[in-house]
Design a protein around this motif. Structure first.
Motif, PDB file in Angstrom:
ATOM      1  N   LEU A   1     -66.132  48.757  -3.688  1.00 42.04           N
ATOM      2  CA  LEU A   1     -64.709  48.747  -2.927  1.00 42.04           C
ATOM      3  C   LEU A   1     -64.235  47.489  -2.836  1.00 42.04           C
ATOM      4  CD1 LEU A   1     -62.890  50.274  -0.900  1.00 42.04           C
ATOM      5  CD2 LEU A   1     -64.286  49.857   0.943  1.00 42.04           C
ATOM      6  N   ALA A   2     -64.647  46.536  -2.650  1.00 49.62           N
ATOM      7  CA  ALA A   2     -64.553  45.193  -2.629  1.00 49.62           C
ATOM      8  C   ALA A   2     -63.662  44.866  -4.189  1.00 49.62           C
ATOM      9  CB  ALA A   2     -65.362  44.152  -2.261  1.00 49.62           C
ATOM     10  N   LEU A   3     -64.225  45.261  -5.085  1.00 47.85           N
ATOM     11  CA  LEU A   3     -63.679  44.914  -6.552  1.00 47.85           C
ATOM     12  C   LEU A   3     -62.410  45.665  -6.789  1.00 47.85           C
ATOM     13  CD1 LEU A   3     -64.053  43.672  -9.289  1.00 47.85           C
ATOM     14  CD2 LEU A   3     -65.620  45.789  -9.845  1.00 47.85           C
ATOM     15  N   THR A   4     -62.313  47.078  -6.265  1.00 49.07           N
ATOM     16  CA  THR A   4     -61.310  47.785  -6.222  1.00 49.07           C
ATOM     17  C   THR A   4     -60.150  47.188  -5.548  1.00 49.07           C
ATOM     18  OG1 THR A   4     -62.646  49.534  -6.348  1.00 49.07           O
ATOM     19  CG2 THR A   4     -60.209  50.059  -5.831  1.00 49.07           C
ATOM     20  N   MET A   5     -60.438  46.356  -4.307  1.00 49.98           N
ATOM     21  CA  MET A   5     -59.537  45.949  -3.542  1.00 49.98           C
ATOM     22  C   MET A   5     -59.038  44.689  -4.033  1.00 49.98           C
ATOM     23  SD  MET A   5     -61.324  46.070   0.282  1.00 49.98           S
ATOM     24  CE  MET A   5     -61.198  47.644   1.279  1.00 49.98           C
ATOM     25  N   LEU A   6     -59.723  43.898  -4.731  1.00 51.50           N
ATOM     26  CA  LEU A   6     -59.422  42.816  -5.671  1.00 51.50           C
ATOM     27  C   LEU A   6     -58.647  43.021  -6.590  1.00 51.50           C
ATOM     28  CD1 LEU A   6     -59.779  39.695  -6.310  1.00 51.50           C
ATOM     29  CD2 LEU A   6     -61.843  40.467  -7.740  1.00 51.50           C
ATOM     30  N   ILE A   7     -58.729  44.025  -7.516  1.00 49.97           N
ATOM     31  CA  ILE A   7     -57.968  44.488  -8.581  1.00 49.97           C
ATOM     32  C   ILE A   7     -56.611  44.999  -8.211  1.00 49.97           C
ATOM     33  CG2 ILE A   7     -57.785  46.073 -10.433  1.00 49.97           C
ATOM     34  CD1 ILE A   7     -60.736  46.012 -10.942  1.00 49.97           C
ATOM     35  N   VAL A   8     -56.524  45.855  -7.165  1.00 52.00           N
ATOM     36  CA  VAL A   8     -55.124  46.415  -6.842  1.00 52.00           C
ATOM     37  C   VAL A   8     -54.567  45.464  -6.200  1.00 52.00           C
ATOM     38  CG1 VAL A   8     -54.310  48.180  -5.218  1.00 52.00           C
ATOM     39  CG2 VAL A   8     -56.345  48.857  -6.631  1.00 52.00           C
ATOM     40  N   ASN A   9     -55.276  44.552  -5.210  1.00 45.88           N
ATOM     41  CA  ASN A   9     -54.263  43.567  -4.588  1.00 45.88           C
ATOM     42  C   ASN A   9     -53.657  42.450  -5.499  1.00 45.88           C
ATOM     43  OD1 ASN A   9     -54.777  44.688  -1.954  1.00 45.88           O
ATOM     44  ND2 ASN A   9     -56.673  43.631  -1.557  1.00 45.88           N
ATOM     45  N   THR A  10     -54.475  42.347  -6.381  1.00 44.26           N
ATOM     46  CA  THR A  10     -53.986  41.126  -7.360  1.00 44.26           C
ATOM     47  C   THR A  10     -53.054  41.575  -8.233  1.00 44.26           C
ATOM     48  OG1 THR A  10     -56.333  40.443  -7.601  1.00 44.26           O
ATOM     49  CG2 THR A  10     -54.646  39.513  -9.171  1.00 44.26           C
ATOM     50  N   ALA A  11     -53.181  42.999  -8.688  1.00 39.27           N
ATOM     51  CA  ALA A  11     -52.102  43.519  -9.627  1.00 39.27           C
ATOM     52  C   ALA A  11     -50.770  43.474  -8.802  1.00 39.27           C
ATOM     53  CB  ALA A  11     -52.443  44.776 -10.020  1.00 39.27           C
ATOM     54  N   CYS A  12     -50.732  44.214  -7.467  1.00 35.56           N
ATOM     55  CA  CYS A  12     -49.484  44.344  -6.613  1.00 35.56           C
ATOM     56  C   CYS A  12     -48.938  42.901  -6.355  1.00 35.56           C
ATOM     57  CB  CYS A  12     -49.855  45.076  -5.361  1.00 35.56           C
ATOM     58  SG  CYS A  12     -48.605  45.300  -4.386  1.00 35.56           S
ATOM     59  N   LEU A  13     -49.752  42.056  -6.107  1.00 36.86           N
ATOM     60  CA  LEU A  13     -49.229  40.521  -5.813  1.00 36.86           C
ATOM     61  C   LEU A  13     -48.486  40.035  -7.042  1.00 36.86           C
ATOM     62  CD1 LEU A  13     -50.868  37.607  -3.783  1.00 36.86           C
ATOM     63  CD2 LEU A  13     -49.474  36.998  -6.039  1.00 36.86           C
ATOM     64  N   ILE A  14     -49.059  40.296  -8.271  1.00 36.28           N
ATOM     65  CA  ILE A  14     -48.449  39.948  -9.608  1.00 36.28           C
ATOM     66  C   ILE A  14     -46.926  40.524  -9.885  1.00 36.28           C
ATOM     67  CG2 ILE A  14     -48.599  39.870 -12.129  1.00 36.28           C
ATOM     68  CD1 ILE A  14     -51.699  39.398 -11.817  1.00 36.28           C
ATOM     69  N   PHE A  15     -47.095  41.781  -9.444  1.00 37.08           N
ATOM     70  CA  PHE A  15     -45.990  42.537  -9.774  1.00 37.08           C
ATOM     71  C   PHE A  15     -44.776  42.416  -8.745  1.00 37.08           C
ATOM     72  CE2 PHE A  15     -48.941  45.901 -12.124  1.00 37.08           C
ATOM     73  CZ  PHE A  15     -48.412  45.134 -13.491  1.00 37.08           C
ATOM     74  N   THR A  16     -45.196  41.731  -7.601  1.00 34.01           N
ATOM     75  CA  THR A  16     -43.943  41.178  -6.935  1.00 34.01           C
ATOM     76  C   THR A  16     -42.892  40.226  -7.663  1.00 34.01           C
ATOM     77  OG1 THR A  16     -45.189  39.282  -5.880  1.00 34.01           O
ATOM     78  CG2 THR A  16     -45.253  41.338  -4.824  1.00 34.01           C
ATOM     79  N   TYR A  17     -43.712  39.514  -8.646  1.00 38.11           N
ATOM     80  CA  TYR A  17     -42.861  38.699  -9.554  1.00 38.11           C
ATOM     81  C   TYR A  17     -42.225  37.409  -8.567  1.00 38.11           C
ATOM     82  CZ  TYR A  17     -43.549  41.805 -13.556  1.00 38.11           C
ATOM     83  OH  TYR A  17     -43.845  42.462 -14.370  1.00 38.11           O
TER      84      TYR A  17
END
Length: 475
Positions: free
Chosen positions: A231-247
């Motif tokens: 679950l923590a790994l999933t959170m890490l991937i999704v949160n990081t991807a979303c932060l990156i796509f804020t540009y």
């Protein structure tokens, strides 16, 4: 030199002696203690306080600032009730730390800046807002001393941030119309979707998700079962991807600083157990790999490349040019009131800034934490703010060293808080989202997380690591 540093960072500050000599503390704390002994509800005071804090962090991304303000008032009122009914000093001395002292000192400077402000009414309104945030820190620091409540609040925030990130990823996949002009319409980047999820602004979303990325990373090491680690790994991937796509360029800068800090602190945590080869080469390998990934993204992903090089475009980039013009005006404001500033808050800023602004460059703040603090409270307030940051980081490192002696996994939350604060400072150096309630409440949560681990060093006790080969403790 070491003694000077310990005194500057208040490492040996005599908390009990200070509280015993404080008339305000002796008068207020314990005033309703006899009532507390007969109250069934107040015996669950810290749990109720954790419930109020949970409402703040659960609703922050979705609720209006007015509702968050009401919840902060409730938190402050309940903290006052707990304080008045506490055990008298010195029984509750552990609830007061050097970080608390500097927080109250900064509030005092802000109060003086309000009294001397040329726009006192506007400054007084925002002094109240600042007071709510600072007392939120005090309540958080009290509640987070319980490992159970600490775990609950961090876990709650991580689950809420996951919901926010999932919606942001949906916007990236299906597209989302911009709610404001965040990019130059004439640039090649203007057609790229910048996600903003429920927060309505990609820069604000990046600031909100930065702590989630760091805490989900360290949660992989704290949470014990494989399901929780997944679950923590999933959170890490999704949160990081979303932060990156804020540009958000400021968000990217904060993310890189935070991840690098986590890598360095994790190396420090495990270095005493590493074989000589890995002790020498693990950190360069990890950092080199991270830099390699960043370079590949810059070379092969066009939106990343465009946003990255726009950082160095100076005034040829519209966003950079806007900030430069705002900063020029802000420097003039600081020059005219360098000692104590104009008073805290955006209301005071909005009253004074139009007198200095360049044509067509209106702004709600200084677009930089350090410049905003200097404008609001002058160099006196800025010096206190920097002192608070230094003491907070020093406290985090000393307590991390203490927890490393027993390899207590709670130290990973300290690593997360340390890295998060550094990343938020890096982001806030070039942006203004730090002052929004969604982000500011998280900042004080991280400061409180560090303060909650504080234990005083005795006079003559060295802060150096005592055990060269600590053994893991049972968890």
């Amino acid at each position: 030199m070491n003694l000077i540093w310990q005194r500057f960072t208040l490492s040996h500050f005599p908390i009990k002696e200070y509280l015993n000599s404080s008339y305000l503390h002796r008068f207020l704390v314990g005033l309703l203690h006899s009532w507390r002994q007969g109250s069934v509800l107040i015996r669950w005071g810290d749990t109720i306080a954790a419930g109020l804090l949970s409402l703040v962090y659960a609703l922050a991304p979705f609720a209006s600032s007015a509702l968050i303000g009401v919840l902060l008032f409730a938190c402050v009122g309940f903290w006052l009730l707990l304080t008045l009914s506490d055990e008298p000093a010195p029984a509750q001395a552990s609830l007061f730390t050097p970080i608390h002292l500097l927080v109250f000192l900064y509030w005092g400077i802000a109060a003086v800046a309000t009294a001397l402000s040329p726009v006192k009414k506007a400054a007084l309104n925002d002094l109240l807002t600042l007071t709510l945030y600072l007392l939120l820190f005090v309540l958080c620091a009290r509640v987070l001393r319980s490992a159970r409540l600490r775990s609950w609040i961090i876990t709650l925030y991580l689950h809420v941030s996951l919901i926010v990130s999932i919606y942001g990823m949906r916007q990236w996949y299906f597209g989302a119309p911009p709610l404001a002009t965040w990019s130059d319409p004439e640039s090649a980047f203007s057609k790229t979707t910048r996600v903003y999820s429920y927060l309505g602004n990609p820069n604000l979303l990046a600031g909100y998700l930065l702590p989630a990325v760091v805490l989900s990373l360290v949660a992989i090491f704290v949470w014990q079962s494989w399901f929780k680690k997944a679950l923590a790994l999933t959170m890490l991937i999704v949160n990081t991807a979303c932060l990156i796509f804020t540009y958000s360029r400021g968000g990217w800068i904060g993310l890189v600083v935070a991840i690098l800090t986590v890598m360095v602190l994790l190396f420090y945590w495990w270095s005493v157990q590493m074989p000589p080869f890995w002790r020498t080469w693990s950190l360069p390998i990890i950092l080199g790999g991270l830099i390699g990934v960043l370079l590949l993204a810059i070379i092969f992903v066009e939106p990343v490349r465009l946003r990255f090089f726009s950082i160095f475009a100076d005034r040829s980039d519209s966003s950079n040019n806007f900030r430069r013009n705002v900063w020029d005006a802000v420097f003039e404001m600081i020059r005219d009131r360098p000692i104590i500033g104009i008073g805290p808050g955006h209301n005071a800023f909005n009253k004074i800034y139009p007198l200095y602004q360049h044509p067509r460059y209106s702004a709600l703040s200084a677009y930089s934490i350090l410049l905003e603090v200097a404008v609001e409270t002058g160099f006196v307030g800025l010096a206190c703010f920097l002192w608070l940051i230094i003491v907070t980081f020093n406290t985090a490192f000393l307590q991390l060293r203490r927890l490393r002696e027993s390899m207590n996994i709670e130290g990973f939350w300290l690593i997360g808080a340390f890295a998060t604060l550094l990343g938020m400072l890096a982001h806030g150096t070039v942006d203004t989202v730090w002052f929004r309630p969604e982000v500011n409440t998280l900042w004080w949560l991280m400061v409180a997380l560090i303060a909650s681990y504080w234990t005083p060093l005795k006079q003559g006790q060295s802060p150096e690591l005592n055990s060269p080969d600590p053994q893991p403790a049972a968890n």
